[in-house]
Structure formats: C-alpha cells, structure tokens
Write a protein that holds these residues in place. Structure first.
Motif, PDB file in Angstrom:
ATOM      1  N   LEU A  29     -56.975  32.441  11.849  1.00 34.46           N
ATOM      2  CA  LEU A  29     -56.719  33.600  11.642  1.00 34.46           C
ATOM      3  C   LEU A  29     -55.156  34.154  11.503  1.00 34.46           C
ATOM      4  CD1 LEU A  29     -59.324  35.199  14.384  1.00 34.46           C
ATOM      5  CD2 LEU A  29     -59.389  34.654  11.810  1.00 34.46           C
ATOM      6  N   GLY A  30     -54.361  33.093  11.442  1.00 32.10           N
ATOM      7  CA  GLY A  30     -52.900  33.434  11.337  1.00 32.10           C
ATOM      8  C   GLY A  30     -52.034  33.990  12.368  1.00 32.10           C
ATOM      9  N   VAL A  31     -52.337  33.741  13.387  1.00 33.57           N
ATOM     10  CA  VAL A  31     -51.483  34.378  14.632  1.00 33.57           C
ATOM     11  C   VAL A  31     -50.980  33.012  15.155  1.00 33.57           C
ATOM     12  CG1 VAL A  31     -51.922  35.223  16.920  1.00 33.57           C
ATOM     13  CG2 VAL A  31     -53.616  35.978  15.430  1.00 33.57           C
ATOM     14  N   SER A  32     -49.644  33.379  15.447  1.00 36.02           N
ATOM     15  CA  SER A  32     -48.735  32.444  15.844  1.00 36.02           C
ATOM     16  C   SER A  32     -49.033  31.654  17.069  1.00 36.02           C
ATOM     17  CB  SER A  32     -47.252  32.891  16.130  1.00 36.02           C
ATOM     18  OG  SER A  32     -46.258  32.121  16.557  1.00 36.02           O
ATOM     19  N   LEU A  33     -48.937  30.255  16.947  1.00 34.13           N
ATOM     20  CA  LEU A  33     -49.375  29.479  18.260  1.00 34.13           C
ATOM     21  C   LEU A  33     -48.130  30.128  19.224  1.00 34.13           C
ATOM     22  CD1 LEU A  33     -50.327  26.145  16.902  1.00 34.13           C
ATOM     23  CD2 LEU A  33     -51.683  27.897  18.044  1.00 34.13           C
ATOM     24  N   GLU A  34     -46.986  30.491  19.057  1.00 29.05           N
ATOM     25  CA  GLU A  34     -45.897  30.683  19.974  1.00 29.05           C
ATOM     26  C   GLU A  34     -45.865  32.302  20.095  1.00 29.05           C
ATOM     27  OE1 GLU A  34     -44.352  28.179  20.645  1.00 29.05           O
ATOM     28  OE2 GLU A  34     -45.272  27.010  19.236  1.00 29.05           O
ATOM     29  N   ALA A  35     -46.886  33.104  19.866  1.00 30.80           N
ATOM     30  CA  ALA A  35     -46.964  34.560  20.312  1.00 30.80           C
ATOM     31  C   ALA A  35     -47.076  34.604  21.731  1.00 30.80           C
ATOM     32  CB  ALA A  35     -48.342  35.033  19.520  1.00 30.80           C
ATOM     33  N   PRO A  36     -46.595  35.298  22.398  1.00 32.58           N
ATOM     34  CA  PRO A  36     -46.481  35.347  23.668  1.00 32.58           C
ATOM     35  C   PRO A  36     -47.907  36.065  24.443  1.00 32.58           C
ATOM     36  CG  PRO A  36     -45.158  37.393  22.963  1.00 32.58           C
ATOM     37  CD  PRO A  36     -45.503  36.318  21.814  1.00 32.58           C
ATOM     38  N   THR A  37     -48.160  35.313  25.482  1.00 27.24           N
ATOM     39  CA  THR A  37     -49.422  35.781  26.174  1.00 27.24           C
ATOM     40  C   THR A  37     -48.939  36.573  27.274  1.00 27.24           C
ATOM     41  OG1 THR A  37     -50.442  33.494  25.929  1.00 27.24           O
ATOM     42  CG2 THR A  37     -51.347  34.943  27.677  1.00 27.24           C
ATOM     43  N   TYR A  38     -49.303  38.000  27.057  1.00 23.48           N
ATOM     44  CA  TYR A  38     -48.927  38.994  28.281  1.00 23.48           C
ATOM     45  C   TYR A  38     -49.649  38.926  29.385  1.00 23.48           C
ATOM     46  CZ  TYR A  38     -46.324  40.953  24.131  1.00 23.48           C
ATOM     47  OH  TYR A  38     -45.516  40.814  23.059  1.00 23.48           O
ATOM     48  N   ARG A  39     -50.900  38.595  29.408  1.00 22.20           N
ATOM     49  CA  ARG A  39     -51.700  38.494  30.447  1.00 22.20           C
ATOM     50  C   ARG A  39     -52.650  37.135  30.271  1.00 22.20           C
ATOM     51  NH1 ARG A  39     -56.950  39.914  31.988  1.00 22.20           N
ATOM     52  NH2 ARG A  39     -57.277  40.961  34.048  1.00 22.20           N
ATOM     53  N   LYS A  40     -52.797  36.460  31.321  1.00 19.94           N
ATOM     54  CA  LYS A  40     -53.798  35.429  31.305  1.00 19.94           C
ATOM     55  C   LYS A  40     -55.055  35.888  31.659  1.00 19.94           C
ATOM     56  CE  LYS A  40     -50.060  32.122  32.402  1.00 19.94           C
ATOM     57  NZ  LYS A  40     -49.786  30.678  33.138  1.00 19.94           N
ATOM     58  N   LEU A  41     -56.173  35.190  30.948  1.00 19.94           N
ATOM     59  CA  LEU A  41     -57.547  35.724  31.021  1.00 19.94           C
ATOM     60  C   LEU A  41     -58.108  35.212  32.199  1.00 19.94           C
ATOM     61  CD1 LEU A  41     -59.818  37.437  30.233  1.00 19.94           C
ATOM     62  CD2 LEU A  41     -60.497  35.530  28.815  1.00 19.94           C
ATOM     63  N   PRO A  42     -58.511  35.626  33.372  1.00 22.03           N
ATOM     64  CA  PRO A  42     -59.241  35.074  34.396  1.00 22.03           C
ATOM     65  C   PRO A  42     -60.968  34.686  33.924  1.00 22.03           C
ATOM     66  CG  PRO A  42     -58.191  37.066  35.175  1.00 22.03           C
ATOM     67  CD  PRO A  42     -58.322  37.024  33.687  1.00 22.03           C
ATOM     68  N   LEU A  92     -50.004  50.372  35.512  1.00 24.28           N
ATOM     69  CA  LEU A  92     -49.538  51.321  34.586  1.00 24.28           C
ATOM     70  C   LEU A  92     -50.491  52.315  34.364  1.00 24.28           C
ATOM     71  CD1 LEU A  92     -48.210  48.496  31.992  1.00 24.28           C
ATOM     72  CD2 LEU A  92     -46.650  50.067  33.270  1.00 24.28           C
ATOM     73  N   LEU A  93     -51.916  51.991  34.360  1.00 24.76           N
ATOM     74  CA  LEU A  93     -53.061  53.240  34.447  1.00 24.76           C
ATOM     75  C   LEU A  93     -52.926  54.068  35.535  1.00 24.76           C
ATOM     76  CD1 LEU A  93     -55.986  51.264  33.016  1.00 24.76           C
ATOM     77  CD2 LEU A  93     -54.882  52.874  31.915  1.00 24.76           C
ATOM     78  N   LEU A  94     -52.460  53.345  36.693  1.00 26.99           N
ATOM     79  CA  LEU A  94     -52.532  54.285  37.845  1.00 26.99           C
ATOM     80  C   LEU A  94     -51.245  55.245  37.748  1.00 26.99           C
ATOM     81  CD1 LEU A  94     -53.717  51.644  40.511  1.00 26.99           C
ATOM     82  CD2 LEU A  94     -54.942  53.815  39.866  1.00 26.99           C
ATOM     83  N   ILE A  95     -49.984  54.549  37.195  1.00 31.17           N
ATOM     84  CA  ILE A  95     -48.752  55.383  37.324  1.00 31.17           C
ATOM     85  C   ILE A  95     -49.022  56.560  36.283  1.00 31.17           C
ATOM     86  CG2 ILE A  95     -46.455  55.552  36.050  1.00 31.17           C
ATOM     87  CD1 ILE A  95     -46.211  52.560  37.250  1.00 31.17           C
ATOM     88  N   ALA A  96     -49.723  56.540  35.064  1.00 28.97           N
ATOM     89  CA  ALA A  96     -49.973  57.782  34.303  1.00 28.97           C
ATOM     90  C   ALA A  96     -50.877  58.566  34.875  1.00 28.97           C
ATOM     91  CB  ALA A  96     -50.495  56.880  32.845  1.00 28.97           C
ATOM     92  N   GLU A  97     -51.898  58.048  35.736  1.00 29.78           N
ATOM     93  CA  GLU A  97     -53.119  58.940  36.164  1.00 29.78           C
ATOM     94  C   GLU A  97     -52.349  59.870  37.172  1.00 29.78           C
ATOM     95  OE1 GLU A  97     -57.217  58.670  38.767  1.00 29.78           O
ATOM     96  OE2 GLU A  97     -56.706  57.074  37.289  1.00 29.78           O
ATOM     97  N   VAL A 142     -45.103  54.288  29.037  1.00 27.59           N
ATOM     98  CA  VAL A 142     -45.983  53.547  30.075  1.00 27.59           C
ATOM     99  C   VAL A 142     -47.368  53.173  29.508  1.00 27.59           C
ATOM    100  CG1 VAL A 142     -47.334  53.743  32.373  1.00 27.59           C
ATOM    101  CG2 VAL A 142     -44.856  54.353  32.148  1.00 27.59           C
ATOM    102  N   LEU A 143     -48.033  54.013  28.847  1.00 29.55           N
ATOM    103  CA  LEU A 143     -49.272  53.796  28.315  1.00 29.55           C
ATOM    104  C   LEU A 143     -49.412  52.768  27.115  1.00 29.55           C
ATOM    105  CD1 LEU A 143     -50.739  57.330  28.628  1.00 29.55           C
ATOM    106  CD2 LEU A 143     -51.536  55.569  29.774  1.00 29.55           C
ATOM    107  N   GLU A 144     -48.248  52.906  26.297  1.00 28.24           N
ATOM    108  CA  GLU A 144     -47.974  51.808  25.334  1.00 28.24           C
ATOM    109  C   GLU A 144     -47.968  50.555  25.717  1.00 28.24           C
ATOM    110  OE1 GLU A 144     -46.000  54.134  21.718  1.00 28.24           O
ATOM    111  OE2 GLU A 144     -44.398  53.569  23.282  1.00 28.24           O
ATOM    112  N   GLN A 145     -47.190  50.329  27.014  1.00 26.35           N
ATOM    113  CA  GLN A 145     -47.139  49.016  27.605  1.00 26.35           C
ATOM    114  C   GLN A 145     -48.514  48.642  28.147  1.00 26.35           C
ATOM    115  OE1 GLN A 145     -44.266  48.873  30.692  1.00 26.35           O
ATOM    116  NE2 GLN A 145     -44.434  46.717  31.272  1.00 26.35           N
ATOM    117  N   ALA A 146     -49.410  49.623  28.800  1.00 20.18           N
ATOM    118  CA  ALA A 146     -50.723  49.242  29.030  1.00 20.18           C
ATOM    119  C   ALA A 146     -51.644  48.854  28.001  1.00 20.18           C
ATOM    120  CB  ALA A 146     -51.088  50.262  29.848  1.00 20.18           C
ATOM    121  N   PHE A 147     -51.344  49.347  26.796  1.00 12.33           N
ATOM    122  CA  PHE A 147     -52.110  48.888  25.530  1.00 12.33           C
ATOM    123  C   PHE A 147     -51.701  47.679  25.281  1.00 12.33           C
ATOM    124  CE2 PHE A 147     -52.310  48.576  20.972  1.00 12.33           C
ATOM    125  CZ  PHE A 147     -53.632  48.805  20.857  1.00 12.33           C
TER     126      PHE A 147
END
Length: 519
Positions: free
Chosen positions: A74-87, A413-418, A434-439
C-alpha cells in the motif's frame, strides 16, 4: 529485506472448488495446563500469552511480517514511525476468551476493540490468524488512510489481506478462505445494488454472502493493473460524496447486472493470486515473564475496558476484589482493583489502591489516569463551584505527570481535553494541539475524531473537520449519528435540523465513563 519479486499464480478450476465446497468442522482442544504469562515486545506490537515462548515469538514475528506486507503493498514507508504499539492478547481457550469478553459467541477466534481506555486485539492460539489479520487490516487502514471508503471495500480490503499466507521465503497474497469461497459457490448472492450501497449488518436478502462478495469484488479489482486504477477512480468519487452504485457504473462502464456476471465468470475461471518472493529480516522481539498476578488479573483488567453488562458489574467487581486480595501490593492487582472500584464498585474505594500504586511507581501512567478520572467525576457531580475547580486542578496535576511519563498515550490527551471542556476559553489553540496529537496516536477511535472535529469547527477549520468525520459516517459496523450531524454542519448542510449541535456550545464529547456504553 531481500529483493522483492512478484509472480502471479492461478487457482485451477477444479481443486479449489472442491476444497471450498467441503464442510469445515471446528475442533475443540483441551485447555493446556496453566503457564506463566509472557510478554513479547517487538517494533510495532506488544503480545501477551500464557503459552510457550517459541510460539509467542513466531506469532509476534508473523504480525510484524503482516504489517510489513501491508506497508509494501500500500506504499507506506517501512521506516514510518510507530507512535503506539498495538497490544494483542493471545489466548489458549474459550474460557480465557470469556474472561475478557463475557458472552462471547462459541467459535469466536478473536476480536479487536478500540475504546477510550485501550485499543487492543485478542486472538486464540489454536486458531488461524485470519480474524486478527482482518481486524488489523482495519486498524492499519484507519491509521494510514483516513478516507470515506464504501462499506463493501472496507470489509473486502480486510478480507483480501487477511488470507495472506507466509512461507519461508515467499508470501502468497490474494488466496481465498474456505468459508468465504463456500458461500460464493453454494449461497445466493446479495444483490450488487445492496452490496455497493448497504452496510454488512443491514437487513438485506442473502446477507451471508455480503463478506464473500466484498472480498470477491476487491479481489477482482486488485488482480488487474487497469482495474486497480479504476478502483482508485471509484473510491475517490465515493469519498467525494457520489452515489456508490452510480459511481461504480461510471468508473467501470458496467451496470450492476453486468458487474455481477463478470464476477461470476471470474469465480468460474482461473483466479490469480500473487506470490511475493521475499523474506523479511527477523524482528527484534524481547520476551519477559509477567508476575503471578497476571494469571488472575491480566484478562480481568481488560474486561473492564471492554465493558460489562449491568447485571454482571457487581459480580465482576467482587471477582477483582478476591483476585487482588491474593496479590497484596502487586502493581497489577492494585491497578485492577482501583479500576474495578472506579467503574463498578465504590468510587471512593478506588483511592487507596491507586494511591498505593503510584507510591510504588510514581510514573504509572494508567494509575495516574484513573486518579485523574476520580477527580473529574467528583468535580462533575459537585454543586460547589470552588470545590469542583480544586478537583479539576488536582486532575490536571495527575494528567501532567502521566504525560511526562508517556507523551504518546492517547488516553491522557483525551482526559486533558475533557478536563478543560467547560472552561470559557475552550477550545484554544493548545486544546486543538492536544486533540491533534491524540488523533495521530489513535485515529481508529471515534471519540478522538469527534472531539478534534468539534474543536476544529470552533476555529472555522471546517474542511479538516469534515475529513475527520467522513470515515465515521461511512463506518460499516457502527456509523455515528453524532459524526453525521457534525459533518452536515461542517459542509454547511441542514444545520437547523441538527438540534444536538449548537454553534455556541462546542465542547469535548466525554469518553464513556460507563464501560457498558463501549459495547
């Protein structure tokens, strides 16, 4: 990674059909003896299992390989950062599945949950990874391609890649699952009009063939270079608001009747799949053993995030209390106990275990989040404005500590905004940031998109807001009425009809503090 070569292969017209028509029998295996829970951490995943370490490593490696496959195709870089690891939780029995999700149907091989407290996957060790691959494909799509795709393509995309078969030095992409092929051959097809225009759960005739047909139509498009370009044209048109049935006719030049005939010919003839001659470098995987408390509490704590029916809440809280009592001063036991008391027990009873937890580990992010939630809930219930303000300041203190400990945690981040949502200055530029970072961290979660869209609308950033909302409106499983109302407003349509959206009342939609609302 070794050099990449792709070769088409064909399915013969006889053997696959015979295999597809055969009945598939589910087999039940005895539950293995209890083993220590292990945790495997790789580049993009954190996998928990009470099985053997070798199997855990193999499973984690295949997940990493599947992610790389999606990136390459799908053309996504293998080097693109992972912001959150999926449990991911790898389970050995139906009993374990029920500990996470009470009431799960027989034969459930796995599931994926995106909630305000966690985004995670669950899979059975003794099953193929098809279900988890399907759900991870959805997760990957929402992470990397925020677009209003038609429902059939969302499901067909996930089905197409879920059958990926990893060999020692090659990957087969585009093969069929026996269950889907069986229905294509033996079932009555849902009409093409309904496939293109309806969601998979809609009340349509022959709905059992919706997923197989979605897969087949996706496969038909993906198997030919010119048709792939046509698919891109079609998806762009639907994303821009075109009728999905008319857009298909315009893109392909085929009526729905002609398209169905083409698909029937495609099934009867020799269908191709792709063989990628490649091998991925082994991923660095670190395996550690979890404390004994994980036997009792790891899955139970996840159940609290999934949601528990009202009639089971008291019993669930009691289960957690009993289990936590067997592991005094254990961090997981303290976390689960505070979590359960906050949701289902005595909210005041959450204070002691959570305070003890952060005494033992001052940077325990989840413990700090739950303490902040206790203060926010109390502030919301208070009639004393000054007392409520003090509670919100305390909450902000806990959240600031959680953010310093982990600045890539979307829950914080969601809690900070709420926590700021009823401030006269909300949403200011910092709130939007803050919400952009959460997104960025959790685009799969609807409440993240809705809260950011509301903030963007308050700053007249309507085009960006609309882009966030369209995938929620197009969601094939649970289209959001809130997102639809906000989208109408962002596009300047029917504002007077949307009673629940007020130009002068832009605020965070709270993540549901009642876990039952997450179902």
């Amino acid at each position: 990674m070794a050099g990449l070569k792709m070769f088409p292969r064909r399915w013969g017209p006889t053997r696959p059909l015979a295999i597809a028509a055969a009945a598939v029998l589910a087999t039940m295996s005895a539950s293995p003896a209890r083993a220590d829970w292990l945790r495997a951490e790789s580049e993009r995943f954190v996998v928990y299992s009470d099985g053997g370490a070798n199997q855990l490593r193999q499973f984690t490696q295949e997940l990493e390989s599947f992610d790389r496959l999606l990136r390459i195709r799908l053309g996504v870089s293998l080097e693109a950062p992972t912001y959150r690891k999926l449990p991911v939780y790898l389970l050995g029995s139906r009993t374990a599945m029920l500990r996470v999700r009470p009431g799960a149907q027989d034969g459930l091989a796995g599931f994926y949950m995106a909630t305000d407290e966690d985004i995670f996957g669950v899979a059975r060790r003794d099953e193929e990874m098809h279900t988890l691959k399907h759900e991870y494909a959805h997760h990957f799509m929402m992470q990397n391609f925020s677009h209003a795709y038609p429902a059939w393509f969302i499901e067909g995309f996930a089905e197409y890649f879920a059958t990926a078969d990893f060999k020692r030095d090659e990957i087969h992409v585009g093969k069929y699952s026996q269950n889907r092929a069986y229905w294509l051959i033996n079932g009555a097809w849902v009409s093409m009009e309904e496939l293109l225009a309806e969601r998979p759960g809609a009340s349509v005739r022959h709905r059992e063939t919706y997923y197989p047909l979605a897969w087949l139509l996706t496969h038909w498009f993906m198997s030919d270079t010119e048709r792939r370009r046509t698919l891109g044209t079609y998806l762009a048109a639907v994303g821009d608001g075109a009728d999905p049935v008319a857009a298909m006719r315009d893109a392909t030049g085929l009526t729905t009747t002609e398209l169905q005939r083409a698909l029937r010919r495609y099934v009867r003839e020799r269908m191709t799949y792709v063989v990628m001659k490649t091998s991925f470098d082994a991923t660095n995987i670190v395996v550690t053993t979890l404390p004994k408390s994980a036997d009792d509490l790891l899955l139970l704590n996840q159940r609290l995030k999934v949601g528990v029916p009202e009639e089971q809440r008291a019993a669930t809280a009691q289960d957690v209390r009993r289990a936590a009592a067997r592991h005094p001063d254990d961090p997981l036991a303290l976390l689960a106990l505070g979590h359960a008391e906050l949701h289902f027990g005595d909210a005041a009873g959450a204070e002691a275990p959570l305070q003890r937890l952060i005494e033992l580990d001052p940077d325990h992010v989840e413990g700090l989040q739950y303490l902040a939630r206790t203060r926010m809930d109390a502030a919301a219930a208070s009639d004393d404005r000054d007392a409520a303000l003090r509670l919100k300041v305390e909450a902000q203190g806990y959240l600031s500590r959680a953010y310093v400990a982990d600045d890539a945690n979307y829950v914080t981040l969601l809690l900070i905004a709420e926590n700021r949502a009823d401030s006269p200055s909300y949403p200011n530029e910092n709130d939007v940031a803050v919400l952009e970072q959460a997104f960025v961290l959790a685009p799969q979660l609807g409440v993240v998109r809705i809260n950011l869209a509301q903030a963007l609308l308050a700053h007249d950033r309507n085009i960006e807001a609309a882009g966030l909302l369209r995938p929620l409106v197009a969601d094939p499983h649970a289209p959001s009425s809130t997102a639809r109302a906000l989208l109408q407003r962002a596009e300047g349509r029917s504002e007077a009809d949307e009673d629940d959206v007020d130009d002068h009342d832009i605020s965070v939609t709270p993540a549901p503090s009642d876990p039952a609302a997450r179902e």
